[in-house]
Design a protein around this motif. Structure first.
Motif, short mmCIF file in Angstrom:
data_model
loop_
_atom_site.label_atom_id
_atom_site.label_comp_id
_atom_site.label_asym_id
_atom_site.label_seq_id
_atom_site.Cartn_x
_atom_site.Cartn_y
_atom_site.Cartn_z
N UNK A 274 22.90 25.35 53.78
CA UNK A 274 23.09 25.95 52.46
C UNK A 274 21.82 26.46 51.79
N UNK A 275 20.67 25.95 52.20
CA UNK A 275 19.42 26.26 51.48
C UNK A 275 19.06 27.74 51.53
N UNK A 276 18.24 28.17 50.55
CA UNK A 276 17.77 29.56 50.54
C UNK A 276 16.30 29.60 50.11
N UNK A 277 15.81 30.80 49.84
CA UNK A 277 14.37 30.94 49.56
C UNK A 277 13.94 30.31 48.23
N UNK A 278 14.91 29.94 47.39
CA UNK A 278 14.56 29.24 46.16
C UNK A 278 14.55 27.72 46.37
N UNK A 279 15.05 27.28 47.54
CA UNK A 279 15.02 25.85 47.82
C UNK A 279 16.35 25.32 48.32
N UNK A 280 16.58 24.06 47.96
CA UNK A 280 17.79 23.35 48.39
C UNK A 280 19.01 23.86 47.63
N UNK A 281 20.18 23.82 48.29
CA UNK A 281 21.45 24.08 47.59
C UNK A 281 22.39 22.95 47.98
N UNK A 282 22.84 22.16 47.01
CA UNK A 282 23.66 21.00 47.35
C UNK A 282 25.14 21.22 47.05
N UNK A 283 26.00 20.82 47.99
CA UNK A 283 27.43 20.80 47.67
C UNK A 283 27.65 19.76 46.56
N UNK A 284 28.45 20.07 45.55
CA UNK A 284 28.65 19.14 44.42
C UNK A 284 29.02 17.73 44.85
N UNK A 285 29.82 17.58 45.92
CA UNK A 285 30.28 16.23 46.28
C UNK A 285 29.16 15.29 46.69
N UNK A 286 28.01 15.83 47.11
CA UNK A 286 26.90 14.93 47.44
C UNK A 286 25.65 15.23 46.62
N UNK A 287 25.81 15.93 45.51
CA UNK A 287 24.67 16.23 44.65
C UNK A 287 24.41 15.06 43.71
N UNK A 288 23.18 14.48 43.73
CA UNK A 288 22.87 13.38 42.82
C UNK A 288 23.12 13.78 41.37
N UNK A 289 22.73 15.01 41.01
CA UNK A 289 23.08 15.58 39.71
C UNK A 289 23.91 16.83 39.98
N UNK A 290 25.13 16.84 39.47
CA UNK A 290 25.98 18.03 39.67
C UNK A 290 25.71 19.07 38.60
N UNK A 291 25.37 18.59 37.41
CA UNK A 291 25.08 19.47 36.28
C UNK A 291 23.80 18.97 35.60
N UNK A 292 22.83 19.87 35.43
CA UNK A 292 21.64 19.52 34.66
C UNK A 292 21.67 20.32 33.36
N UNK A 293 21.48 19.61 32.26
CA UNK A 293 21.48 20.25 30.94
C UNK A 293 20.04 20.39 30.46
N UNK A 294 19.65 21.61 30.14
CA UNK A 294 18.30 21.87 29.65
C UNK A 294 18.39 22.26 28.17
N UNK A 295 17.95 21.36 27.28
CA UNK A 295 17.94 21.72 25.85
C UNK A 295 16.79 22.70 25.59
N UNK A 296 17.10 23.79 24.91
CA UNK A 296 16.07 24.77 24.54
C UNK A 296 15.73 24.50 23.08
N UNK A 297 14.65 23.75 22.88
CA UNK A 297 14.36 23.27 21.53
C UNK A 297 13.20 24.03 20.91
N UNK A 298 13.40 24.44 19.69
CA UNK A 298 12.28 25.03 18.94
C UNK A 298 12.37 24.52 17.50
N UNK A 299 11.19 24.19 17.01
CA UNK A 299 11.05 23.90 15.58
C UNK A 299 12.00 22.84 15.04
N UNK A 300 12.56 23.15 13.93
CA UNK A 300 13.26 22.11 13.17
C UNK A 300 14.63 21.71 13.73
N UNK A 301 15.25 22.58 14.57
CA UNK A 301 16.57 22.21 15.11
C UNK A 301 16.46 21.38 16.40
N UNK A 302 15.24 21.03 16.79
CA UNK A 302 15.02 20.34 18.06
C UNK A 302 15.86 19.06 18.18
#
Ligand code: ZN
Length: 480
Positions: A274-302
């Motif tokens: 499954x891997x490509x030039x950006x790196x590893x690609x994991x099937x969801x059934x064996x992915x340690x993290x299936x979804x990663x949430x990245x908060x985009x925080x700026x200033x006062x609403x952080x």
């Protein structure tokens, strides 16, 4: 940070460097101090645990019990089955000294446990009522490797080895095929690897087996990876170890035994399928993290955004989704995106103040349709659950399409050499080991298996023109 510091060599440039760099940069494993050994890092080990749990459940569901046998085997045990010891001799690690003195009998660090388990089976089986005896062990084994590659070929690796004893050939063959089916299911449905199941030719058989079956997966360089094997051992080990039973008519009969194994090599298979030039690609059934949430925080609403991200992760976990919030304060969102792409996380969610105000998050897939989609936060567990299923199916389809595009039915030697240069050839073969050797010397390709589902066909050998064997085509390719 510059892209080239964290990226990997493109697959098309040097597949082997791509693989080695990815294994390190995705934090899956590292070389151990002894040549050929492997340290599996937590992220890599979690992938193994997830795969192992799926396989273990199926092993239990088919009636097998787990047990544990010792690491050290008396040398004399291995010598009892002639073909077995001959096949394994070059790979054995032998303990000659212990407790400060030379041992009377050297001990072998198990390369596999047919001999030791055979000795135990002989004690545990006495009547036809004791059969079938269905055992499995999760363990490490050692086979000395001269050309190691992390996960794919390591001196010490983790696996399960199933060992069973049966009344007769028919029951043992049923077991051998059943476990091949279990491996095929785990590879396809869990690892999204579209493998080809089939029987090995005589030259590729396990040392001491009557019949060997395997599942073969195609890696993205067109090479084959044997991802699991199942062996019918006939009465070879039963006669060497005295595994016998009193039949219902009062006769002493030899058991028919099987063995079968799947190992950490599967992780190498997942990387290279499954891997490509950006790196590893994991099937969801064996992915340690299936979804990663990245908060985009700026200033006062952080604080508000961080809180929303944590709340979303909690709801996803409740819905059975392995979610992770990347709230590392000292790295930029761009760094995080690249990092999780390298580590193969199937889905990524971004939440910023504007998304939060709109009650949405931005979804990006590791592979597939480009671009980001806004999804509603309220329905996120259902939406992401469906997106993970779709991603799992997408990977299987992508790998199947790739394999089909690199597999061809060939009828002439020039076609054969062209196809096996970067893929698989379906060819008629005479079945002679000397002809297999000749093909290997010319092209580096070997018979991977005689596919179970190949249609009946006969004719002349693609290499030597002798009449074809097996009644069907053989799958040839270069292999790991
Ligand atoms: Zn031939």
């Amino acid at each position: 940070m510059a892209r080239d510091e964290r990226g990997v060599t493109p697959q098309s440039e040097d597949f082997s460097s791509w693989y080695n760099e990815l294994v390190t940069k995705a934090q899956l494993a590292e070389r151990g101090p002894v040549k050929g050994t492997m340290v599996i890092r937590p992220y890599g080990y979690r992938i193994w645990e997830l795969l192992q749990a799926e396989l273990d459940q199926r092993i239990k569901d088919t009636g097998h019990d787990n047990a544990y046998f010792p690491l050290l085997i008396p040398e004399s045990y291995l010598k009892r089955e002639a073909e077995h010891v001959e096949g394994f001799a070059p790979e054995l690690a032998v303990v000659t000294h212990a407790g400060g003195k030379e041992l009377e009998e050297p001990l072998i660090v198990r390369p596999t446990s047919e001999t030791l388990i055979g000795e135990m089976m002989a004690k545990w089986v006495s009547s036809y009522r004791d059969l079938p005896l269905l055992l499995n062990q999760w363990a490490n084994v050692v086979r000395w490797e001269l050309r190691p590659r992390l996960f794919v070929r390591t001196t010490e690796f983790l696996w399960q080895e199933g060992h069973t004893a049966h009344l007769d050939e028919a029951d043992a063959m049923r077991e051998t095929r059943q476990m091949l089916d279990v491996y095929a299911e785990v590879a396809r449905d869990i690892a999204a690897m579209p493998i080809v199941p089939g029987e090995k030719t005589a030259g590729e058989r396990f040392a001491g087996a009557v019949k060997t079956f395997s599942i073969e997966g195609m890696m993205r360089d067109g090479k084959a990876l044997q991802a699991g094997t199942s062996h019918y051992l006939g009465t070879n080990f039963a006669s060497a170890f005295g595994i016998q039973y009193l039949s219902s008519t009062g006769q002493q009969e030899l058991c028919h035994t099987t063995s079968w194994g799947m190992s950490t090599r599967m992780i190498g298979g997942v990387i290279m399928t499954h891997g490509d030039d950006k790196g590893l690609v994991l099937p969801p059934k064996i992915a340690p993290y299936q979804v990663v949430i990245v908060p985009i925080t700026r200033g006062e609403s952080a604080d508000e955004v961080q809180e929303a991200a944590r709340d979303l992760a909690r709801r996803l976990k409740e819905a059975g989704i392995r979610a992770h919030v990347d709230d590392r304060p000292h790295v930029s969102p761009g760094f995080k995106f690249n990092d999780w792409e390298m580590r193969g996380v199937p889905l990524r969610l971004e939440i910023g103040p504007r998304d939060l105000a709109a009650g949405t998050a931005l979804l990006a897939r590791r592979l597939g349709p480009e671009g980001k989609t806004a999804i509603g936060l309220d329905a996120a567990p259902e939406t992401l659950s469906a997106a993970l299923d779709a991603f799992q199916a997408f990977l299987l389809q992508r790998a199947t399409d790739f394999r089909e595009s690199r597999t061809a039915t060939v009828n002439s030697w020039p076609e054969f050499t062209q196809v096996v240069a970067d893929g698989w050839a379906r060819a008629l073969h005479c079945g002679q080991p000397s002809c297999e050797d000749d093909i290997k010397a010319e092209t580096a390709a070997t018979p991977r298996c005689i596919p179970s589902e190949a249609p009946a066909e006969s004719g002349t050998c693609v290499r030597c023109n002798a009449p074809s064997a097996y009644g069907k085509r053989v799958l040839f390719g270069r292999a790991y």
